[in-house]
Write a protein that holds these residues in place. Structure first.
Motif, PDB file in Angstrom:
ATOM      1  N   GLN A 129       0.822  -1.214   0.000  1.00 15.25           N
ATOM      2  CA  GLN A 129       0.000   0.000   0.000  1.00 15.25           C
ATOM      3  C   GLN A 129       0.854   1.260   0.000  1.00 15.25           C
ATOM      4  O   GLN A 129       1.866   1.344   0.685  1.00 15.25           O
ATOM      5  CB  GLN A 129      -0.908  -0.007   1.245  1.00 15.25           C
ATOM      6  CG  GLN A 129      -1.878   1.138   1.303  1.00 15.25           C
ATOM      7  CD  GLN A 129      -2.849   1.015   2.474  1.00 15.25           C
ATOM      8  OE1 GLN A 129      -2.928  -0.006   3.135  1.00 15.25           O
ATOM      9  NE2 GLN A 129      -3.593   2.085   2.715  1.00 15.25           N
ATOM     10  N   ASP A 130       0.427   2.238  -0.791  1.00 15.53           N
ATOM     11  CA  ASP A 130       1.044   3.565  -0.808  1.00 15.53           C
ATOM     12  C   ASP A 130       0.092   4.549  -0.133  1.00 15.53           C
ATOM     13  O   ASP A 130      -1.117   4.370  -0.147  1.00 15.53           O
ATOM     14  CB  ASP A 130       1.295   4.043  -2.239  1.00 15.53           C
ATOM     15  CG  ASP A 130       2.472   3.335  -2.892  1.00 15.53           C
ATOM     16  OD1 ASP A 130       3.273   2.725  -2.173  1.00 15.53           O
ATOM     17  OD2 ASP A 130       2.568   3.402  -4.134  1.00 15.53           O
ATOM     18  N   CYS A 131       0.669   5.606   0.420  1.00 15.85           N
ATOM     19  CA  CYS A 131      -0.119   6.682   1.024  1.00 15.85           C
ATOM     20  C   CYS A 131       0.340   8.002   0.403  1.00 15.85           C
ATOM     21  O   CYS A 131       1.364   8.056  -0.271  1.00 15.85           O
ATOM     22  CB  CYS A 131       0.106   6.725   2.534  1.00 15.85           C
ATOM     23  SG  CYS A 131      -0.444   5.228   3.392  1.00 15.85           S
ATOM     24  N   ALA A 132      -0.395   9.066   0.652  1.00 15.20           N
ATOM     25  CA  ALA A 132      -0.036  10.388   0.131  1.00 15.20           C
ATOM     26  C   ALA A 132       0.390  11.285   1.292  1.00 15.20           C
ATOM     27  O   ALA A 132      -0.231  11.289   2.345  1.00 15.20           O
ATOM     28  CB  ALA A 132      -1.222  11.001  -0.600  1.00 15.20           C
ATOM     29  N   ARG A 133       1.453  12.031   1.068  1.00 19.70           N
ATOM     30  CA  ARG A 133       1.880  13.019   2.063  1.00 19.70           C
ATOM     31  C   ARG A 133       1.011  14.268   1.888  1.00 19.70           C
ATOM     32  O   ARG A 133       0.180  14.349   0.993  1.00 19.70           O
ATOM     33  CB  ARG A 133       3.348  13.356   1.865  1.00 19.70           C
ATOM     34  CG  ARG A 133       4.262  12.163   2.081  1.00 19.70           C
ATOM     35  CD  ARG A 133       5.708  12.619   2.179  1.00 19.70           C
ATOM     36  NE  ARG A 133       6.632  11.510   2.108  1.00 19.70           N
ATOM     37  CZ  ARG A 133       6.971  10.739   3.132  1.00 19.70           C
ATOM     38  NH1 ARG A 133       6.443  10.943   4.312  1.00 19.70           N
ATOM     39  NH2 ARG A 133       7.844   9.760   2.972  1.00 19.70           N
ATOM     40  N   ARG A 134       1.227  15.252   2.728  1.00 18.33           N
ATOM     41  CA  ARG A 134       0.444  16.492   2.639  1.00 18.33           C
ATOM     42  C   ARG A 134       0.573  17.154   1.269  1.00 18.33           C
ATOM     43  O   ARG A 134      -0.360  17.751   0.770  1.00 18.33           O
ATOM     44  CB  ARG A 134       0.904  17.489   3.704  1.00 18.33           C
ATOM     45  CG  ARG A 134       0.431  17.141   5.075  1.00 18.33           C
ATOM     46  CD  ARG A 134       0.809  18.232   6.037  1.00 18.33           C
ATOM     47  NE  ARG A 134       0.705  17.735   7.392  1.00 18.33           N
ATOM     48  CZ  ARG A 134       1.104  18.391   8.441  1.00 18.33           C
ATOM     49  NH1 ARG A 134       1.656  19.573   8.314  1.00 18.33           N
ATOM     50  NH2 ARG A 134       0.971  17.878   9.635  1.00 18.33           N
ATOM     51  N   ASP A 135       1.781  17.044   0.679  1.00 18.70           N
ATOM     52  CA  ASP A 135       1.994  17.675  -0.632  1.00 18.70           C
ATOM     53  C   ASP A 135       1.572  16.761  -1.788  1.00 18.70           C
ATOM     54  O   ASP A 135       1.918  17.009  -2.933  1.00 18.70           O
ATOM     55  CB  ASP A 135       3.455  18.093  -0.773  1.00 18.70           C
ATOM     56  CG  ASP A 135       4.422  16.918  -0.699  1.00 18.70           C
ATOM     57  OD1 ASP A 135       3.959  15.752  -0.608  1.00 18.70           O
ATOM     58  OD2 ASP A 135       5.646  17.156  -0.714  1.00 18.70           O
ATOM     59  N   GLN A 163      -0.038  11.432   8.361  1.00 23.16           N
ATOM     60  CA  GLN A 163       0.621  12.656   7.893  1.00 23.16           C
ATOM     61  C   GLN A 163       0.076  13.165   6.574  1.00 23.16           C
ATOM     62  O   GLN A 163       0.459  14.232   6.115  1.00 23.16           O
ATOM     63  CB  GLN A 163       2.136  12.451   7.811  1.00 23.16           C
ATOM     64  CG  GLN A 163       2.572  11.380   6.837  1.00 23.16           C
ATOM     65  CD  GLN A 163       4.057  11.156   6.883  1.00 23.16           C
ATOM     66  OE1 GLN A 163       4.797  11.966   6.328  1.00 23.16           O
ATOM     67  NE2 GLN A 163       4.487  10.097   7.531  1.00 23.16           N
ATOM     68  N   GLY A 164      -0.830  12.425   5.988  1.00 18.35           N
ATOM     69  CA  GLY A 164      -1.445  12.847   4.728  1.00 18.35           C
ATOM     70  C   GLY A 164      -2.711  12.048   4.504  1.00 18.35           C
ATOM     71  O   GLY A 164      -3.374  11.638   5.454  1.00 18.35           O
ATOM     72  N   ASP A 165      -3.033  11.816   3.242  1.00 14.67           N
ATOM     73  CA  ASP A 165      -4.222  11.037   2.910  1.00 14.67           C
ATOM     74  C   ASP A 165      -3.845   9.576   2.741  1.00 14.67           C
ATOM     75  O   ASP A 165      -2.787   9.247   2.197  1.00 14.67           O
ATOM     76  CB  ASP A 165      -4.848  11.542   1.601  1.00 14.67           C
ATOM     77  CG  ASP A 165      -5.472  12.921   1.761  1.00 14.67           C
ATOM     78  OD1 ASP A 165      -5.909  13.235   2.893  1.00 14.67           O
ATOM     79  OD2 ASP A 165      -5.511  13.668   0.777  1.00 14.67           O
TER      80      ASP A 165
END
Length: 193
Positions: A78-84, A168-170
């Motif tokens: 699984q990958d996640c998205a940071r704030r940017d 820390q993100g989405d």
């Protein structure tokens, strides 16, 4: 004057009722004692960390796959998205975090039941309670897993407030990610004749 005959029968039923109530009280006390007794703790050597909430230990003659209860960690792929909005491999980081937490010493696990994948559900600590770190609680507190029971909700709230790990993100909750990324079953075909 003749006394009615039902008095001895009434006395007999009162005695039976008292005996029944005494048995029910003893059974209730035994049930309370049984549920409050801690589960036996098994000291098991760690063999391999599979992902952020599953690991393999050695028990008896062979390996046993353990799924930590009360948590659901980011899946290994699984990958996640940071704030940017940059993508990062949060599942791999979750596995690395569990590897660091578990260390090399034997784990102290309270084994519960088996899940539908034949994994043993357990709560594991790095040392005996209360000194050792509860791996499930710490994975949630560090933000690498979400709580699936009320036991770890305070740790999840702390991780979310501090924007640790996957917070820390989405991110997509691990259960939803698994549902969207089910691996197709392999088809068995007969060889051509």
């Amino acid at each position: 004057m003749v006394r009615p005959r039902f008095l001895p029968t009434r006395l007999h039923w009162r005695r039976r009722l008292r005996s029944l109530l005494a048995l029910l009280l003893i059974a209730a006390m035994a049930m309370i004692a049984w549920t409050w007794l801690p589960s036996p703790v098994h000291v098991v050597p760690l063999v391999h960390v599979i992902d952020g909430d599953s690991l393999t230990v050695r028990q008896g003659d062979g390996p046993v796959t353990i799924r930590l209860t009360g948590i659901d960690a980011a899946e290994y792929r699984q990958d996640c998205a940071r704030r940017d909005a940059r993508r990062w491999p949060c599942g791999r980081d979750a596995r690395t975090a569990l590897e660091k937490l578990a260390g090399r010493a034997p784990l102290h696990c309270e084994l519960a039941a088996k899940d539908r994948y034949d994994r043993t559900l357990a709560t594991c600590r790095t040392r005996p309670s209360p000194d050792g770190i509860d791996l499930g609680a710490e994975m949630v507190r560090l933000g690498w897993a979400v709580a699936t029971s009320d036991d770890y909700l305070p740790e999840e709230a702390e991780a979310q407030a501090q924007r640790r790990g996957i917070w820390q993100g989405d991110f997509v909750r691990p259960a939803a990610w698994r549902a969207a990324h089910e691996r197709p079953a392999t088809l068995l075909t007969a060889p051509d004749a």
